[in-house]
Design a protein around this motif. Structure first.
Motif, PDB file in Angstrom:
ATOM      1  N   GLY A 121       0.882  -1.175  -0.023  1.00  0.00           N
ATOM      2  CA  GLY A 121      -0.088  -0.016   0.089  1.00  0.00           C
ATOM      3  C   GLY A 121       0.704   1.237   0.039  1.00  0.00           C
ATOM      4  O   GLY A 121       1.663   1.359   0.823  1.00  0.00           O
TER       5      GLY A 121
ATOM      6  N   GLY B  41     -16.622  13.976   1.335  1.00  0.00           N
ATOM      7  CA  GLY B  41     -16.320  15.383   0.871  1.00  0.00           C
ATOM      8  C   GLY B  41     -15.068  15.628   0.685  1.00  0.00           C
ATOM      9  O   GLY B  41     -14.089  15.114   1.172  1.00  0.00           O
TER      10      GLY B  41
ATOM     11  N   ALA C 237       0.211  -1.924   5.012  1.00  0.00           N
ATOM     12  CA  ALA C 237      -0.717  -0.569   5.315  1.00  0.00           C
ATOM     13  C   ALA C 237      -1.574  -0.588   3.975  1.00  0.00           C
ATOM     14  O   ALA C 237      -1.626   0.333   3.123  1.00  0.00           O
ATOM     15  CB  ALA C 237       0.258   0.535   4.949  1.00  0.00           C
TER      16      ALA C 237
ATOM     17  N   GLY D 134      -6.331   9.386   1.070  1.00  0.00           N
ATOM     18  CA  GLY D 134      -6.545  10.471   1.521  1.00  0.00           C
ATOM     19  C   GLY D 134      -5.616  11.646   0.833  1.00  0.00           C
ATOM     20  O   GLY D 134      -5.866  12.760   0.422  1.00  0.00           O
TER      21      GLY D 134
ATOM     22  N   GLU E 278      -1.753  -1.331  -5.419  1.00  0.00           N
ATOM     23  CA  GLU E 278      -2.897  -1.975  -6.241  1.00  0.00           C
ATOM     24  C   GLU E 278      -3.270  -0.829  -7.475  1.00  0.00           C
ATOM     25  O   GLU E 278      -3.543  -1.295  -8.440  1.00  0.00           O
ATOM     26  CB  GLU E 278      -4.043  -2.360  -5.359  1.00  0.00           C
ATOM     27  CG  GLU E 278      -5.319  -2.714  -6.315  1.00  0.00           C
ATOM     28  CD  GLU E 278      -6.451  -3.102  -5.144  1.00  0.00           C
ATOM     29  OE1 GLU E 278      -5.950  -3.182  -4.096  1.00  0.00           O
ATOM     30  OE2 GLU E 278      -7.543  -3.426  -5.524  1.00  0.00           O
TER      31      GLU E 278
ATOM     32  N   ASP F 128      -8.328  15.099  -0.580  1.00  0.00           N
ATOM     33  CA  ASP F 128      -8.578  16.444   0.146  1.00  0.00           C
ATOM     34  C   ASP F 128      -7.205  17.310   0.848  1.00  0.00           C
ATOM     35  O   ASP F 128      -6.775  18.247   0.558  1.00  0.00           O
ATOM     36  CB  ASP F 128      -9.593  16.704   1.255  1.00  0.00           C
ATOM     37  CG  ASP F 128      -9.957  18.202   1.374  1.00  0.00           C
ATOM     38  OD1 ASP F 128     -10.369  18.226   2.282  1.00  0.00           O
ATOM     39  OD2 ASP F 128     -10.162  18.768   0.565  1.00  0.00           O
TER      40      ASP F 128
HETATM   41  C1  LIG Z   1     -12.755  11.484   0.094  1.00  0.00           C
HETATM   42  C2  LIG Z   1     -11.726  11.452   1.389  1.00  0.00           C
HETATM   43  C3  LIG Z   1     -11.267  12.629   1.920  1.00  0.00           C
HETATM   44  C4  LIG Z   1     -10.174  12.473   2.673  1.00  0.00           C
HETATM   45  N1  LIG Z   1      -9.765  13.637   3.319  1.00  0.00           N
HETATM   46  C5  LIG Z   1      -8.885  13.659   4.221  1.00  0.00           C
HETATM   47  C6  LIG Z   1      -8.447  14.807   4.767  1.00  0.00           C
HETATM   48  O1  LIG Z   1      -8.685  15.906   4.301  1.00  0.00           O
HETATM   49  N2  LIG Z   1      -7.424  14.758   5.984  1.00  0.00           N
HETATM   50  C7  LIG Z   1      -7.156  13.323   6.417  1.00  0.00           C
HETATM   51  O2  LIG Z   1      -6.261  13.329   7.296  1.00  0.00           O
HETATM   52  N3  LIG Z   1      -7.677  12.238   5.987  1.00  0.00           N
HETATM   53  C8  LIG Z   1      -8.657  12.383   4.974  1.00  0.00           C
HETATM   54  N4  LIG Z   1      -8.977  11.238   4.466  1.00  0.00           N
HETATM   55  C9  LIG Z   1      -8.661  10.040   4.968  1.00  0.00           C
HETATM   56  C10 LIG Z   1      -7.424   9.520   4.784  1.00  0.00           C
HETATM   57  O3  LIG Z   1      -7.397   9.362   3.184  1.00  0.00           O
HETATM   58  C11 LIG Z   1      -7.016   8.231   5.388  1.00  0.00           C
HETATM   59  O4  LIG Z   1      -6.882   8.508   6.805  1.00  0.00           O
HETATM   60  C12 LIG Z   1      -5.482   7.730   4.750  1.00  0.00           C
HETATM   61  O5  LIG Z   1      -5.166   7.897   3.574  1.00  0.00           O
HETATM   62  C13 LIG Z   1      -5.042   6.480   5.356  1.00  0.00           C
HETATM   63  O6  LIG Z   1      -3.989   6.234   4.945  1.00  0.00           O
HETATM   64  P1  LIG Z   1      -3.485   4.781   4.948  1.00  0.00           P
HETATM   65  O7  LIG Z   1      -1.852   4.717   4.215  1.00  0.00           O
HETATM   66  O8  LIG Z   1      -3.656   3.907   6.183  1.00  0.00           O
HETATM   67  O9  LIG Z   1      -4.167   4.087   3.816  1.00  0.00           O
HETATM   68  P2  LIG Z   1      -4.707   4.591   2.500  1.00  0.00           P
HETATM   69  O10 LIG Z   1      -4.452   6.014   2.025  1.00  0.00           O
HETATM   70  O11 LIG Z   1      -6.009   3.987   2.138  1.00  0.00           O
HETATM   71  O12 LIG Z   1      -3.838   3.650   1.372  1.00  0.00           O
HETATM   72  C14 LIG Z   1      -3.907   2.193   1.312  1.00  0.00           C
HETATM   73  C15 LIG Z   1      -3.270   1.849  -0.078  1.00  0.00           C
HETATM   74  O13 LIG Z   1      -3.176   0.269  -0.081  1.00  0.00           O
HETATM   75  C16 LIG Z   1      -3.228  -0.059  -1.461  1.00  0.00           C
HETATM   76  N5  LIG Z   1      -4.001  -1.365  -1.099  1.00  0.00           N
HETATM   77  C17 LIG Z   1      -4.817  -2.092  -0.499  1.00  0.00           C
HETATM   78  N6  LIG Z   1      -5.010  -3.395  -0.736  1.00  0.00           N
HETATM   79  C18 LIG Z   1      -3.952  -3.648  -1.306  1.00  0.00           C
HETATM   80  C19 LIG Z   1      -3.405  -4.929  -1.964  1.00  0.00           C
HETATM   81  N7  LIG Z   1      -3.873  -5.980  -1.674  1.00  0.00           N
HETATM   82  N8  LIG Z   1      -2.302  -4.796  -2.815  1.00  0.00           N
HETATM   83  C20 LIG Z   1      -1.743  -3.505  -3.038  1.00  0.00           C
HETATM   84  N9  LIG Z   1      -2.219  -2.486  -2.530  1.00  0.00           N
HETATM   85  C21 LIG Z   1      -3.114  -2.392  -1.902  1.00  0.00           C
HETATM   86  C22 LIG Z   1      -4.542   0.812  -1.376  1.00  0.00           C
HETATM   87  O14 LIG Z   1      -4.983   0.788  -2.986  1.00  0.00           O
HETATM   88  C23 LIG Z   1      -4.309   2.135  -1.049  1.00  0.00           C
HETATM   89  O15 LIG Z   1      -3.714   2.830  -2.033  1.00  0.00           O
HETATM   90  C24 LIG Z   1      -9.904  11.275   3.315  1.00  0.00           C
HETATM   91  C25 LIG Z   1     -10.505   9.966   2.737  1.00  0.00           C
HETATM   92  C26 LIG Z   1     -11.339  10.264   1.691  1.00  0.00           C
HETATM   93  C27 LIG Z   1     -11.786   8.893   1.086  1.00  0.00           C
END
Ligand SMILES: Cc1cc2nc3c(=O)[nH]c(=O)nc-3n(C[C@H](O)[C@H](O)[C@H](O)COP(=O)(O)OP(=O)(O)OC[C@H]3O[C@@H](n4cnc5c(N)ncnc54)[C@H](O)[C@@H]3O)c2cc1C
Length: 457
Positions: A14, A273, A188, A45, A37, A49
């Protein structure tokens, strides 16, 4: 570093903020392969935004991470620096002590004690930046380039299907493109990959538990209603204890001048949003989230969230969000397309950014959602209207379902290593963060843990 191109010191699954920050800290010190992926990095996120909440009390849980406030703050400052280095807007919200004091004073005059002795409304000020959906793309692209330039390899459009381990040997990571071996794994997967990874983790011998889930709604108001506070606190965090049930709710993800968006999840529609940096709408949207935990007879908050999502979509006509004017909700009637913009009802004051149409059905939230959650959301908006009266204007628009699926819990040490040696977990998908900065901090912690084990910490 390992010589065999298919064998890596670390594989990161991820490329969201958790994965990117882990890879950033490890690259140049160990061989790192990031498997993502999607066709681009940034995860959920960082590519949407990009509000950066720079508080150790927002988007992460200090006790879950076994971190002191100072330890978290020090890392958050470093994360902020990285975003700035790669072009994030330097405007900092939440630093005008005088105006924040006025807001805190305003809240102190309208809040009351609940029967349990807690305040029914609290404002939690925080320092924040806003990248905007448009600028966040560039920031993440530059950051990815820098991490790759430092030696990490990114394999995009590479979904991890399965992970195995023979005895205490390396992890065997299977994808459609081939199989990779690694000594360490940082998982992650974000909220999208959370349930896939939960199954994989269980098969590797990692126990998981159900945690709380956040179920709520998206509220849209005219920009002038909320402008006074968002100029000081870009994403104001109000915490509520609801009068009837004593439940905890909070405002989340405020987008001044923003847009209400549809998020597709496993074929179902959720509401969300965002806001652009360069182009503003005349409205502001934010979520009100209700934290729901379950004990008996079922603990499965994932399944509960899925059922709530599917039922709300069903109530919208099969595969649709439900949208309702606050005026209709308080009068106990459904919203209808014919009256959705009625001047007689005051609805012409605020044309929503996601109006009724395909996939967005005017209806009745009190039918679409569990009763206790509807009570909590209504009461939260009424509590908020004590501080910001315009939010209870009849034209205020409520969308459901908004659900945050970060409900799986993993027991780890303070560097996020699970009971399976060398298997680290990080980010929203494993219940350790709820936002970009929290996820990035997780990535840093996991990387620190690996470097310590390698004697490079
Ligand atoms: C519309 C929207 C707006 C947001 N706005 C904000 C904001 O303004 N501020 C804020 O703090 N948070 C915001 N968030 C929340 C924020 O996006 C998340 O808290 C943050 O991205 C989490 O990070 P992460 O690395 O844990 O997971 P993610 O960002 O979800 O990244 C995980 C990655 O893993 C990949 N993945 C999953 N499974 C697999 C697999 N089997 N093989 C390979 N790759 C895989 C996914 O494709 C993804 O790219 C928002 C979320 C959304 C949906």
């Amino acid at each position: 570093m390992t010589a065999d191109p298919q064998t890596w010191d670390v594989i990161v699954i991820g490329a969201g903020p958790a994965g990117l920050f882990a890879a950033r800290a490890l690259s140049g010190k160990l061989s790192v392969l990031v498997l993502e992926e999607k066709a681009r990095t940034g995860g959920a996120g960082a590519m949407t935004d990009g509000k950066l909440n720079l508080s150790p009390h927002i988007g992460l849980d200090l006790s879950e991470l076994q971190l002191s406030e100072e330890e978290a703050s020090e890392r958050i400052a470093r994360i902020d620096e990285v975003f700035l280095e790669h072009g994030a807007d330097r405007t900092l919200y939440g630093v005008d002590a005088e105006r924040i004091a006025l807001w805190l004073d305003r809240v102190s005059w309208v809040r009351r004690r609940t029967h349990r002795g807690e305040w029914d409304i609290t404002l939690l000020p925080a320092r924040q930046r806003h990248m905007g959906t448009d600028l966040a793309h560039q920031v993440v692209a530059r950051m990815t380039e820098a991490v790759a330039g430092n030696g990490a390899t990114f394999s995009l459009r590479t979904k991890v299907d399965d992970i195995h381990q023979r005895g205490n040997g390396p992890f065997i990571v299977r994808t459609a493109k081939g199989q990779y071996l690694s000594r360490y794994l940082v998982a992650a997967p974000g909220r999208e990959g959370a349930y896939w990874f939960r199954e994989v983790a269980r098969s590797l011998g990692v126990p998981t538990q159900y945690g709380a889930i956040d179920i709520g709604c998206r509220v849209e108001v005219a920009l002038p209603v909320y402008d006074e506070i968002t100029q000081v606190l870009y994403d104001p965090k109000f915490l509520f204890v609801t009068p009837t049930h004593g439940d905890r709710t909070r405002t989340f993800c405020t987008n001044p001048g923003g847009r209400v968006r549809v998020e597709i999840r496993n074929g179902s529609r959720l509401v969300n949003g965002d806001a652009l940096k360069k182009r503003k709408t005349p409205n502001t949207n934010f979520a009100i989230l209700n934290t729901v935990s379950m004990t008996e007879p079922i603990q499965d908050t994932t399944e509960m969230g899925r059922k709530v999502m599917e039922f709300a979509n069903f109530w919208g006509g099969g595969d649709s969000l439900v949208v309702q004017r606050w005026g209709d909700l308080t009068e106990g009637r459904r919203s209808k397309a014919e009256t959705f913009h009625s001047a007689a009802l005051g609805y012409d004051k605020m044309p929503p950014t996601l109006p009724p149409g395909p996939g967005v059905t005017p209806g009745d939230i009190s039918f679409a959602y569990p009763g206790r959650i509807v009570d909590n959301l209504r009461e939260s908006l009424l509590l908020l209207s004590r501080v910001i009266p315009g939010v209870a204007h009849p034209s205020t628009t409520i969308y459901v379902p908004e659900i945050k699926f970060y409900d799986t819990k993993y027991r780890t040490d303070r560097h996020l290593e699970t009971n399976v040696p060398n298997l680290f977990v990080a980010g929203d998908g494993v219940g350790k963060s709820r936002g970009i900065v929290g996820a990035a901090l997780n990535g840093m912690l996991a990387a620190e843990g690996i470097l310590r084990k390698e004697g490079k910490g």
